[in-house]
Design an enzyme around this catalytic site. Structure first.
Site, short mmCIF file in Angstrom:
data_model
loop_
_atom_site.label_atom_id
_atom_site.label_comp_id
_atom_site.label_asym_id
_atom_site.label_seq_id
_atom_site.Cartn_x
_atom_site.Cartn_y
_atom_site.Cartn_z
N HIS A 10 0.82 -1.20 0.00
CA HIS A 10 0.00 0.00 0.00
C HIS A 10 0.86 1.26 0.00
O HIS A 10 0.35 2.36 -0.25
CB HIS A 10 -0.93 0.01 1.22
CG HIS A 10 -2.10 -0.91 1.09
ND1 HIS A 10 -1.98 -2.27 1.07
CD2 HIS A 10 -3.43 -0.64 0.96
CE1 HIS A 10 -3.18 -2.82 0.94
NE2 HIS A 10 -4.07 -1.86 0.87
N SER A 11 2.12 1.10 0.30
CA SER A 11 3.04 2.24 0.37
C SER A 11 4.17 2.07 -0.63
O SER A 11 4.85 1.04 -0.64
CB SER A 11 3.62 2.37 1.78
OG SER A 11 4.73 3.25 1.79
#
Length: 223
Positions: A10-11
């Site tokens: 997600h990052s």
């Protein structure tokens, strides 16, 4: 051609950092980060993952993810891949699993073995009482090797041991820890000068002990 790895997070920073860390231990392995959304926010991007899978296309691709929706994104991207059967998703912790997978890929393991190496770090340790029942027969090969590298059994040596053993047909313990588990090896907290007692059983037992001997005597390539 080595197995390629794709990191879905997600990052973008996490994906990039995990890929950078694993690359230090597997310089010949293509590791592609696919983190964050297209506009730089926290989240996942189907397009980013599809692009990474396209770039990684070959004999085998293993994908590692962080959170649940990243798994769904990776699964969807794999369905659209040119060769979906060559894309394997590993159920493993992102950083430890990626490092173990990268080391296994560096040794030339196939995609299934690389996936298994990643997932091996997720398996719970065998209870000592259980181990006694498993090893009723004497091991096929043994060895005692002294750690000579300054840092001892830290992440890189543990990953090299676990990654290399994952592709062999042998059950190996190192001072009682599962030799195919990066986590268990690191938990030994073995410093320089510690003697590692290796026991191996199975068709590749002698090969596994020889592999450990070469790694330990060379200091894992470290000072």
């Amino acid at each position: 051609m080595t197995v390629r790895l794709v990191v879905v997070s997600h990052s973008a920073k996490i994906a990039d950092g995990a890929a950078e860390l694993a690359a230090q231990m597997a310089p010949d392995v293509l590791i592609l980060p696919a983190g964050g959304t297209d506009d730089g926010r926290i989240g996942t991007s189907l397009e980013k993952v599809m692009a990474a899978l396209e770039q990684a296309a070959g004999d085998g691709v293993v994908v590692l993810t962080d959170l649940g929706s990243a798994v769904m994104t990776a699964e969807s991207a794999a369905e659209f891949a040119a060769g979906p059967e060559s894309v394997l998703l590993a159920d493993a912790p992102l950083v430890e699993g990626l490092v173990a997978a990268a080391v296994a890929a560096q040794t030339g393991a196939d995609a299934a073995a690389v996936k298994d190496a990643a997932e091996a770090v997720y398996r719970p340790p065998v209870h000592p009482a259980e181990a006694e029942h498993v090893h009723q027969q004497p091991p096929d090969a043994t060895g005692d090797f002294e750690l000579v590298n300054q840092a001892g059994m830290h992440a890189r040596p543990a990953a090299k041991i676990a990654g290399g053993l994952s592709g062999m047909d042998a059950d190996v313990t190192v001072n009682g820890a599962d030799g195919a588990s990066m986590t268990e090896l690191m938990m030994l907290a073995a410093g320089k000068g510690t003697v590692l007692h290796v026991e191996a059983s199975g068709p590749d037992a002698a090969k596994a002990v020889g592999y450990l001997e070469r790694l330990v005597s060379s200091g894992f390539g470290e000072p």
